[in-house]
Design an enzyme around this catalytic site. Structure first.
Site, PDB file in Angstrom:
ATOM      1  CG  HIS A 122      -2.143  -0.967   0.910  1.00 19.92           C
ATOM      2  ND1 HIS A 122      -3.386  -0.573   0.498  1.00 19.92           N
ATOM      3  CD2 HIS A 122      -2.178  -2.319   0.978  1.00 19.92           C
ATOM      4  CE1 HIS A 122      -4.149  -1.642   0.341  1.00 19.92           C
ATOM      5  NE2 HIS A 122      -3.440  -2.721   0.629  1.00 19.92           N
ATOM      6  CB  THR A 123       4.460   1.844  -0.088  1.00 19.10           C
ATOM      7  OG1 THR A 123       4.717   0.635  -0.800  1.00 19.10           O
ATOM      8  CG2 THR A 123       4.683   1.603   1.391  1.00 19.10           C
ATOM      9  N   GLY A 170      -8.531 -13.675  -8.287  1.00 22.45           N
ATOM     10  CA  GLY A 170      -9.076 -13.419  -6.944  1.00 22.45           C
ATOM     11  C   GLY A 170      -8.126 -13.824  -5.836  1.00 22.45           C
ATOM     12  CB  ALA A 171      -5.152 -15.749  -5.706  1.00 20.79           C
ATOM     13  N   GLY A 172      -5.129 -12.222  -5.230  1.00 22.01           N
ATOM     14  CA  GLY A 172      -4.192 -11.142  -4.906  1.00 22.01           C
ATOM     15  C   GLY A 172      -2.860 -11.299  -5.605  1.00 22.01           C
ATOM     16  CB  SER A 227     -11.072 -15.341 -21.689  1.00 24.19           C
ATOM     17  OG  SER A 227     -10.572 -16.112 -20.621  1.00 24.19           O
ATOM     18  CE1 TYR A 258      -5.152  -1.146  -3.033  1.00 19.93           C
ATOM     19  CE2 TYR A 258      -6.089   0.863  -3.949  1.00 19.93           C
ATOM     20  CZ  TYR A 258      -5.024  -0.012  -3.806  1.00 19.93           C
ATOM     21  OH  TYR A 258      -3.831   0.261  -4.441  1.00 19.93           O
ATOM     22  CB  SER A 305      -5.373 -12.540 -12.489  1.00 23.80           C
ATOM     23  OG  SER A 305      -6.447 -11.967 -11.791  1.00 23.80           O
ATOM     24  CG  ASP A 337      -0.642  -5.018  -8.572  1.00 26.03           C
ATOM     25  OD1 ASP A 337       0.264  -5.027  -7.711  1.00 26.03           O
ATOM     26  OD2 ASP A 337      -1.843  -5.036  -8.282  1.00 26.03           O
TER      27      ASP A 337
HETATM   28  C1  GLA Z   1      -3.198  -4.026  -4.989  1.00 25.89           C
HETATM   29  C2  GLA Z   1      -3.013  -2.809  -5.881  1.00 25.89           C
HETATM   30  C3  GLA Z   1      -1.580  -2.291  -5.855  1.00 25.89           C
HETATM   31  C4  GLA Z   1      -1.093  -2.106  -4.417  1.00 25.89           C
HETATM   32  C5  GLA Z   1      -1.395  -3.347  -3.583  1.00 25.89           C
HETATM   33  C6  GLA Z   1      -1.053  -3.145  -2.133  1.00 25.89           C
HETATM   34  O1  GLA Z   1      -2.461  -5.105  -5.499  1.00 25.89           O
HETATM   35  O2  GLA Z   1      -3.359  -3.120  -7.213  1.00 25.89           O
HETATM   36  O3  GLA Z   1      -1.484  -1.097  -6.580  1.00 25.89           O
HETATM   37  O4  GLA Z   1      -1.619  -0.948  -3.849  1.00 25.89           O
HETATM   38  O5  GLA Z   1      -2.759  -3.729  -3.669  1.00 25.89           O
HETATM   39  O6  GLA Z   1       0.303  -2.974  -1.959  1.00 25.89           O
END
Ligand code: GLA
Length: 368
Positions: free
Chosen positions: A18-19, A107-109, A51, A209, A112, A157
């Site tokens: 979150h930086t 959906g797994a962070g 897809s 978020y 994707s 990301d």
């Molecule tokens: C998600 C967001 C990123 C980032 C992270 C937390 O993945 O897409 O931009 O903020 O959360 O670090």
């Protein structure tokens, strides 16, 4: 060439959470899981998207009609948003056929969405000979996500997917996008990094978020700086004293200490002291749980059960409220750690988590 095949990876973030929307530092690396696009130019102004992972028929959109706010709230918004962002930035992009296949868990962070955006941008960059640099493609993909899809995410990301290299973590300054590739060779030291996908995503995650982002911006405004990145670790106690709202103060504390943790991890990795990053990962998790308040019982259980079994460090990774955690462990301890996490999840009657070992893979590339 008018057609080809491109791939873009998902990512995990080693430290720096979150930086990225605070102009701070992050340190992701690319996963071997990719989204692959087979794409070709079309001259009739149509964008045709299919897809294999989602199934169903192809979706056809008129490129000239793509407008933010008129998306369909489905996966096609990501590639359509990239086409819109490229055109909105003045690049002459017309129609195209896209067929996507992905091994990045959704959906797994594990980003994707960014993989889908970046593979689209990379293919269009080649098909329409745009000559864009990687960082520029990442910025346009972020714009697609922020403006077209409507998610207020940072730049981590997309930059990870576009710019990571095999065997390295990417030390990225999200203010100016300057980058350093930091060698991260775990195998040579008898270490492994496990990704534990909890397979939960708590429903309120999207709104939360945005709230965290707004809180960080409020803190920066109250402190009279452009972004929380501008508060040094040394100046933190004084800055915290000037923030009266306890929630905003806790958000600021996380961001400033997290930027400091990224610097500490970089310096340990550069001196070959990879074991020493374990406690910093743990501190990062505690800060996300207690100050930033974006963990959840499943993520906390991965951290607690893996550390109890002898892992060197563990923390949630990505946006939070579900998704994945990372666990740093000695190769010899890995079976005990894995067993401990699985048993703890079974005892809590949680879904069986998906656990895999991750080594830094290459960023986006053309395959043929
Ligand atoms: C998600 C967001 C990123 C980032 C992270 C937390 O993945 O897409 O931009 O903020 O959360 O670090």
């Amino acid at each position: 060439m008018s057609e080809g095949v491109w791939a873009a990876p998902g990512r995990v973030n080693l430290i720096g959470e979150h930086t990225d929307y605070n102009d701070g530092f992050v340190m992701p690396f690319a996963l071997p899981h990719t989204t692959v696009a087979t794409a070709a130019r079309r001259d009739d102004g149509l964008l045709r998207l299919h897809s294999a992972s989602v199934g169903g028929g192809a979706v056809e959109l008129r490129v000239a009609d793509l407008t933010p706010g008129h998306g369909t709230r489905s996966w096609t918004d990501y590639p359509a948003g990239v086409v819109w962002a490229l055109r909105d930035a003045g690049h002459e992009v017309g129609g195209a056929d896209f067929h996507f296949e992905s091994t990045v868990p959704t959906g797994a962070g594990l980003s994707s969405s960014a993989a889908l955006e970046v593979v689209t941008a990379l293919a269009l960059n080649d098909l329409y000979e745009l000559g864009l640099e990687r960082w520029r493609m990442a910025r346009l993909c972020q714009r697609a996500e922020n403006v077209y899809v409507g998610a207020p995410t940072g730049i981590m990301d997309q930059t990870a997917s576009a710019c990571c290299t095999a065997g390295h973590a990417l030390h990225l300054d999200t203010r100016d996008l300057s980058q350093r590739q930091i060698p991260f060779d775990l195998a040579a030291l008898g270490l492994e990094l496990l990704v534990v996908d909890t397979r939960v995503k708590h429903a309120h995650s999207d709104g939360e978020y945005g709230k965290r982002r707004a809180g960080c911006e409020a803190a920066a405004a109250q402190l009279g700086v452009a972004a929380l990145r501008d508060i040094s670790y040394e100046a933190l106690p004084q800055a915290l004293g000037r923030l009266t709202d306890p929630e905003i103060r806790a958000l600021a504390k996380h961001i400033v200490t997290e930027n400091h943790r990224v610097e500490r991890v970089v310096s340990h990795l550069e001196s070959g002291e990879v074991h020493a990053i374990g406690p910093i990962l743990n501190e990062g998790h505690a800060s996300l749980r207690d100050d930033f308040r974006i963990s959840c019982p499943e993520l906390d259980l991965v951290v607690d059960s893996s550390l109890a079994a002898g892992a060197l460090g563990a923390r949630m990774t990505g946006g939070g409220f579900g998704g994945s955690a990372i666990v740093l462990t000695d190769v010899s301890t890995k079976p005990t750690v894995t067993k401990s996490v699985l048993e703890a999840f079974a005892a809590a009657s949680y879904r069986v988590p998906r656990i895999f070992s991750a080594t830094p893979a290459p960023g986006a590339t053309r395959l043929s």
